[in-house]
Write an enzyme that holds these catalytic residues in place. Sequence first.
Site, PDB file in Angstrom:
ATOM      1  N   GLY A  35     -28.975   7.085  33.793  1.00 39.10           N
ATOM      2  CA  GLY A  35     -28.404   8.422  33.651  1.00 39.10           C
ATOM      3  C   GLY A  35     -26.996   8.351  33.082  1.00 39.10           C
ATOM      4  O   GLY A  35     -26.793   8.181  31.883  1.00 39.10           O
ATOM      5  N   GLY A  36     -26.013   8.469  33.953  1.00 35.08           N
ATOM      6  CA  GLY A  36     -24.616   8.574  33.534  1.00 35.08           C
ATOM      7  C   GLY A  36     -24.162   7.520  32.538  1.00 35.08           C
ATOM      8  O   GLY A  36     -23.455   7.831  31.573  1.00 35.08           O
TER       9      GLY A  36
ATOM     10  N   GLY B  35     -26.935   8.862  40.711  1.00 38.06           N
ATOM     11  CA  GLY B  35     -25.618   9.470  40.557  1.00 38.06           C
ATOM     12  C   GLY B  35     -24.671   9.227  41.719  1.00 38.06           C
ATOM     13  O   GLY B  35     -23.626   9.878  41.814  1.00 38.06           O
TER      14      GLY B  35
ATOM     15  N   TRP C 171     -30.104  11.773  29.452  1.00 34.88           N
ATOM     16  CA  TRP C 171     -28.819  12.494  29.368  1.00 34.88           C
ATOM     17  C   TRP C 171     -28.747  13.680  30.325  1.00 34.88           C
ATOM     18  O   TRP C 171     -27.690  14.264  30.495  1.00 34.88           O
ATOM     19  CB  TRP C 171     -28.570  12.955  27.924  1.00 34.88           C
ATOM     20  CG  TRP C 171     -28.010  11.858  27.040  1.00 34.88           C
ATOM     21  CD1 TRP C 171     -27.956  10.527  27.323  1.00 34.88           C
ATOM     22  CD2 TRP C 171     -27.405  12.026  25.750  1.00 34.88           C
ATOM     23  NE1 TRP C 171     -27.351   9.854  26.284  1.00 34.88           N
ATOM     24  CE2 TRP C 171     -27.002  10.747  25.305  1.00 34.88           C
ATOM     25  CE3 TRP C 171     -27.176  13.127  24.908  1.00 34.88           C
ATOM     26  CZ2 TRP C 171     -26.376  10.537  24.071  1.00 34.88           C
ATOM     27  CZ3 TRP C 171     -26.560  12.919  23.674  1.00 34.88           C
ATOM     28  CH2 TRP C 171     -26.156  11.645  23.273  1.00 34.88           C
ATOM     29  N   LYS C 172     -29.895  14.058  30.909  1.00 40.13           N
ATOM     30  CA  LYS C 172     -29.936  15.218  31.823  1.00 40.13           C
ATOM     31  C   LYS C 172     -29.349  16.451  31.107  1.00 40.13           C
ATOM     32  O   LYS C 172     -29.530  16.596  29.909  1.00 40.13           O
ATOM     33  CB  LYS C 172     -29.223  14.880  33.136  1.00 40.13           C
ATOM     34  CG  LYS C 172     -29.732  13.555  33.728  1.00 40.13           C
ATOM     35  CD  LYS C 172     -29.292  13.303  35.132  1.00 40.13           C
ATOM     36  CE  LYS C 172     -29.893  11.976  35.613  1.00 40.13           C
ATOM     37  NZ  LYS C 172     -29.650  11.708  37.019  1.00 40.13           N
TER      38      LYS C 172
END
Length: 247
Positions: free
Chosen positions: A231-232, A171, A10-11
């Site tokens: 990620g995203g 990203g 999730w960063k």
Amino acid sequence: MAKPLIAGNWKMNGLAADLTEAVALAQALAQQPAKARVALCPPATLIERAARALADSPVLVGAEDCHAQVSGAFTGDISAEMLADAGAVLVVVGHSERRAGHGESDADVAAKALAAARAGLEPIICVGETLAEREAGRALEIVTGQIKGSVPAALAGGAVTVAYEPVWAIGTGLTPTIPQIEEVHGAIRQALVEVLGPAGAEVGILYGGSVKPDNAVEILRATEVGGALVGGASLKAADFLQIIRAV
Ligand code: 13P
């Protein structure tokens, strides 16, 4: 070979309210179990709440980074033991955003990986080349160098996962071609066997960098790809679930 792992990073995203996405994911996996191990790595502030919310679910909770020491005068840092105490069972180390943004060297990453193992966490050790390095024809040299410097030999036979994340694919919506992914994963496999001996043949090698529902099937089918670090697309249960179902 390790069971595939689909891990979400999730960063620096997510407040308590966003755990509804994690719970929705767990509910979907309770209805139809995943073929892979599934993990979510939220920011440290959410680990304990995520671990509670996901306690009776198949979704593992991980962390995004750890400090190498057990405790001490390291303001703002969090040890692997603290993460385990909060309910984490995995931890990402050596993410390119840590290597580039926080100056972490291979030796730092290796120390963090050992700290993870010391605390009973499974490290996910990340490597990956920049665009300039790829364009200079140095991708394999960079990535295998990072493996040799960041994967401690002492982890042989223990729980450890590696992730290949080309910096230029993170990203950006760009991904390497499947032959490029397979070439790097093959080189990583060789380097892991050099470092870990026969145990290196069993370590799962995730691919990460712009993994989305629409490219997951192709990527996850590639040779030596043992899962994904997302990620995203891990922030929304519906997207992440599609990637998990692609295994
Ligand atoms: P994206 O999936 O958003 O490209 O991020 C990949 C990543 O860095 C996972 O650790």
